[in-house]
Design a protein around this motif. Structure first.
Motif, PDB file in Angstrom:
ATOM      1  N   ASN A   1       0.859  -1.192   0.000  1.00 44.69           N
ATOM      2  CA  ASN A   1       0.000   0.000   0.000  1.00 44.69           C
ATOM      3  C   ASN A   1       0.896   1.245   0.000  1.00 44.69           C
ATOM      4  N   GLU A   2       0.314   2.425   0.203  1.00 45.26           N
ATOM      5  CA  GLU A   2       1.120   3.652   0.081  1.00 45.26           C
ATOM      6  C   GLU A   2       2.198   3.758   1.155  1.00 45.26           C
ATOM      7  N   GLN A   3       1.948   3.137   2.296  1.00 43.63           N
ATOM      8  CA  GLN A   3       2.929   3.221   3.396  1.00 43.63           C
ATOM      9  C   GLN A   3       4.052   2.180   3.264  1.00 43.63           C
ATOM     10  N   GLY A   4       3.776   1.116   2.552  1.00 44.89           N
ATOM     11  CA  GLY A   4       4.775   0.055   2.436  1.00 44.89           C
ATOM     12  C   GLY A   4       4.088  -1.300   2.325  1.00 44.89           C
ATOM     13  N   TYR A   5       4.798  -2.348   2.755  1.00 47.05           N
ATOM     14  CA  TYR A   5       4.247  -3.705   2.684  1.00 47.05           C
ATOM     15  C   TYR A   5       3.501  -4.006   3.988  1.00 47.05           C
ATOM     16  N   ALA A   6       2.188  -4.164   3.882  1.00 46.84           N
ATOM     17  CA  ALA A   6       1.365  -4.391   5.075  1.00 46.84           C
ATOM     18  C   ALA A   6       1.170  -5.893   5.280  1.00 46.84           C
ATOM     19  N   LEU A   7       1.471  -6.339   6.488  1.00 45.30           N
ATOM     20  CA  LEU A   7       1.415  -7.773   6.812  1.00 45.30           C
ATOM     21  C   LEU A   7      -0.031  -8.222   7.015  1.00 45.30           C
ATOM     22  N   SER A   8      -0.320  -9.440   6.587  1.00 41.25           N
ATOM     23  CA  SER A   8      -1.699  -9.946   6.693  1.00 41.25           C
ATOM     24  C   SER A   8      -2.094 -10.174   8.154  1.00 41.25           C
ATOM     25  N   GLU A   9      -3.377 -10.075   8.393  1.00 38.63           N
ATOM     26  CA  GLU A   9      -3.931 -10.244   9.735  1.00 38.63           C
ATOM     27  C   GLU A   9      -3.650 -11.655  10.264  1.00 38.63           C
ATOM     28  N   THR A  10      -3.685 -12.639   9.367  1.00 38.62           N
ATOM     29  CA  THR A  10      -3.452 -14.041   9.777  1.00 38.62           C
ATOM     30  C   THR A  10      -2.132 -14.177  10.536  1.00 38.62           C
ATOM     31  N   VAL A  11      -1.109 -13.496  10.054  1.00 42.66           N
ATOM     32  CA  VAL A  11       0.199 -13.588  10.707  1.00 42.66           C
ATOM     33  C   VAL A  11       0.219 -12.704  11.948  1.00 42.66           C
ATOM     34  N   ARG A  12      -0.319 -11.509  11.819  1.00 43.32           N
ATOM     35  CA  ARG A  12      -0.254 -10.540  12.931  1.00 43.32           C
ATOM     36  C   ARG A  12      -0.891 -11.088  14.205  1.00 43.32           C
ATOM     37  N   GLN A  13      -2.015 -11.790  14.019  1.00 37.53           N
ATOM     38  CA  GLN A  13      -2.751 -12.216  15.219  1.00 37.53           C
ATOM     39  C   GLN A  13      -2.052 -13.326  16.002  1.00 37.53           C
ATOM     40  N   GLN A  14      -0.979 -13.880  15.446  1.00 37.41           N
ATOM     41  CA  GLN A  14      -0.253 -14.938  16.167  1.00 37.41           C
ATOM     42  C   GLN A  14       0.746 -14.372  17.178  1.00 37.41           C
ATOM     43  N   VAL A  15       1.019 -13.058  17.082  1.00 39.37           N
ATOM     44  CA  VAL A  15       2.110 -12.482  17.874  1.00 39.37           C
ATOM     45  C   VAL A  15       1.577 -11.488  18.906  1.00 39.37           C
ATOM     46  N   TYR A  16       2.026 -11.655  20.152  1.00 38.67           N
ATOM     47  CA  TYR A  16       1.603 -10.787  21.264  1.00 38.67           C
ATOM     48  C   TYR A  16       2.816  -9.989  21.726  1.00 38.67           C
ATOM     49  N   PHE A  17       2.776  -8.679  21.493  1.00 38.62           N
ATOM     50  CA  PHE A  17       3.937  -7.838  21.827  1.00 38.62           C
ATOM     51  C   PHE A  17       3.851  -7.298  23.247  1.00 38.62           C
ATOM     52  N   MET A  18       5.015  -7.143  23.848  1.00 35.58           N
ATOM     53  CA  MET A  18       5.043  -6.611  25.200  1.00 35.58           C
ATOM     54  C   MET A  18       6.364  -5.865  25.415  1.00 35.58           C
ATOM     55  N   GLN A  19       6.296  -4.716  26.085  1.00 32.44           N
ATOM     56  CA  GLN A  19       7.524  -3.976  26.373  1.00 32.44           C
ATOM     57  C   GLN A  19       8.098  -4.478  27.691  1.00 32.44           C
ATOM     58  N   SER A  20       9.331  -4.907  27.688  1.00 34.62           N
ATOM     59  CA  SER A  20       9.994  -5.291  28.930  1.00 34.62           C
ATOM     60  C   SER A  20      11.505  -5.348  28.712  1.00 34.62           C
ATOM     61  N   ASN A  21      12.181  -5.404  29.831  1.00 38.48           N
ATOM     62  CA  ASN A  21      13.636  -5.493  29.832  1.00 38.48           C
ATOM     63  C   ASN A  21      13.989  -6.943  30.173  1.00 38.48           C
ATOM     64  N   LEU A  22      14.925  -7.509  29.452  1.00 35.86           N
ATOM     65  CA  LEU A  22      15.344  -8.880  29.756  1.00 35.86           C
ATOM     66  C   LEU A  22      15.720  -9.035  31.229  1.00 35.86           C
ATOM     67  N   PHE A  23      16.245  -7.960  31.818  1.00 41.41           N
ATOM     68  CA  PHE A  23      16.717  -8.049  33.199  1.00 41.41           C
ATOM     69  C   PHE A  23      15.680  -7.597  34.231  1.00 41.41           C
ATOM     70  N   ALA A  24      14.442  -7.342  33.779  1.00 33.97           N
ATOM     71  CA  ALA A  24      13.403  -6.917  34.738  1.00 33.97           C
ATOM     72  C   ALA A  24      13.127  -8.058  35.711  1.00 33.97           C
ATOM     73  N   ALA A  25      12.996  -7.703  36.995  1.00 36.24           N
ATOM     74  CA  ALA A  25      12.811  -8.735  38.026  1.00 36.24           C
ATOM     75  C   ALA A  25      11.527  -9.531  37.767  1.00 36.24           C
ATOM     76  N   ASP A  26      10.506  -8.854  37.199  1.00 39.28           N
ATOM     77  CA  ASP A  26       9.217  -9.532  36.999  1.00 39.28           C
ATOM     78  C   ASP A  26       9.034 -10.029  35.556  1.00 39.28           C
ATOM     79  N   LEU A  27      10.135 -10.172  34.825  1.00 38.33           N
ATOM     80  CA  LEU A  27      10.021 -10.610  33.426  1.00 38.33           C
ATOM     81  C   LEU A  27       9.279 -11.948  33.344  1.00 38.33           C
TER      82      LEU A  27
END
Ligand SMILES: C[S@@+](CC[C@H](N)C(=O)[O-])C[C@H]1O[C@@H](n2cnc3c(N)ncnc32)[C@H](O)[C@@H]1O
Length: 420
Positions: free
Chosen positions: A166-192
């Motif tokens: 599309n105009e912004q670039g290559y947009a990934l299909s929903e089928t793939v997107r819905q398999q991945v759950y993103f989360m912000q954290s630090n590898l060294f966080a005590a509660d990781l």
């Protein structure tokens, strides 16, 4: 204490970063940028702000991270992952649990999802958790629209299948997107990942190279605590040598840089081929294949090898591009000696080539021939001084061999070359 030293200590304490890996100039630039954004003239005043503002600490971290990534980076890892999957979800058990940490802008976890879907898993058979310290990178990951830089190399069939331009670039299909759950954290966080069930597969690639030896050890310990006993840990090619210092066994799958817990003697056999009813396939996923089939490719290799032998005196030289691809394919198939021999033949025939020496270096690395790999990477850098991958691999080898100063210098060169 030098003016910058306390900032270096802070970054090591918070995110594990060894400043030598990215170079002091990068830190200086980051501090300048952050002081400018906060309207602060003095480093001391900025230091005081950092003491009271966790938000500003995160902003500083954003300025020093290296978010470099692309789809199917070191694609052999994705092929091998599909070969080594446990059969549990097929027999009605829990879905496979996969962790990508660090996931950066999402190319790695999405590549895992595409590879698993192509291998025949249904979406309910797996779940991918993806973690990164950088909120900015995660915002891009969630948007899932990518530019050309995220697609590198010759194996791009997956782009036709899973992306729409599309105009912004290559947009990934929903089928793939819905398999991945993103989360912000630090590898060294005590509660990781506190309270989470261990993962079957963890990808932690191209992060350990930014840590010093002690922090690397700490990081691997944290990862192993989150890995199921039979689980697989994938690291980056430049990190593979470091893993031998832990009680881990490298899976006998060259170029995938996958490890299991336990000493070599306990290494598990690869799972038997799945029953006929299973949805997993033992073939590499479609997204990873060249346009031609493997048997056809093997035939071509054989023909080319025969041609090379027969044509030594008479025929014109074969095109290096084609023959390089042949050597790469041999390496991908685990035929490491054949790949190295072919590279040598080609160098004799066509002359020195950075691409051939690099491939030969990776092949020797995969076979744990450290000195031969070191020699090859040095030759690459003689021919092509800005070859970032060769510098990264060589730095990791030097580190393992105890040449920390040499490793540091190379890491700084990598940093400079990726910035320019
Ligand atoms: C070079 S990228 C690697 C991405 C991907 N794994 C790959 O191999 O292509 C490194 C990533 O590590 C993240 N990172 C650095 N330190 C981290 C930490 N302590 N915890 C979590 N992520 C971190 C950075 O934000 C960056 O996105």
């Amino acid at each position: 204490m030098m003016p910058l030293e306390k900032f270096e200590i802070l970054l090591k304490r918070t995110m594990g970063l060894d400043i030598q890996s990215i170079g002091r100039p990068m830190l200086e630039r980051a501090l300048q940028e952050r002081c400018g954004s906060c309207g602060i003239d003095e480093l001391d005043a900025y230091w005081l702000l950092l003491q009271v503002s966790e938000r500003e600490q995160l902003q500083l971290i954003e300025s020093v991270i290296v978010p470099e990534t692309w789809f199917f980076r070191n694609r052999e890892a994705f092929i091998e992952m599909t070969h080594l999957l446990p059969q549990r979800p097929l027999s009605g058990g829990q879905p496979l649990r996969i962790l990508s940490l660090p996931c950066s802008t999402g190319e790695e976890p999405y590549s895992i999802a595409m590879a698993l879907l192509d291998a025949g898993l249904s979406p309910r058979h797996f779940r991918i958790d993806a973690i990164d310290i950088s909120q900015r990178s995660l915002d891009i990951a969630r948007q899932a629209v990518y530019g050309k830089n995220s697609f590198r190399g010759d194996f791009l069939t997956f782009r036709y299948k899973y992306f729409a331009l599309n105009e912004q670039g290559y947009a990934l299909s929903e089928t793939v997107r819905q398999q991945v759950y993103f989360m912000q954290s630090n590898l060294f966080a005590a509660d990781l990942l506190a309270g989470q069930v261990p993962y079957d597969i963890i990808f932690c690639r191209n992060l350990l190279i930014y840590f010093d030896r002690a922090i690397q050890h700490q990081a691997v310990t944290i990862l192993l605590q989150r890995l199921a006993p039979e689980g697989l840990l994938f690291v980056g090619p430049a990190e593979s040598a470091l893993m031998t210092q832990h009680a881990l066994t490298q899976v006998k799958a060259p170029m995938s840089f996958a490890f299991r817990q336990g000493a070599p003697a306990q290494e598990l056999a690869k799972p038997a081929a799945p029953p006929a009813t299973a949805v997993f396939t033992r073939q590499p996923p479609m997204s990873l294949l060249r346009p031609r089939s493997r048997p056809a490719a093997e035939r071509i290799i054989q023909e080319k090898q025969e041609k090379i032998k027969a044509s030594a005196d008479t025929a014109p030289a074969l095109l290096p591009q084609t023959t390089l691809a042949t050597a790469q394919l041999l390496a991908d198939q685990g035929k490491l000696s054949e790949a190295a021999n072919l590279c040598e033949q080609l160098i004799q025939r066509h002359g020195a080539s950075a691409a051939l020496y690099y491939l030969m270096g990776v092949v020797h690395d995969a076979a744990d021939r450290k000195q031969a790999a070191t020699d090859c990477y040095r030759k690459v850098l003689y021919l092509e001084p800005a070859h970032a991958e060769a510098m990264t691999h060589l730095a990791a080898l030097l580190q393992v061999q105890g040449d920390f100063a040499g490793a540091r210098l190379l890491q700084q060169r990598v940093r400079r070359s990726t910035e320019s």
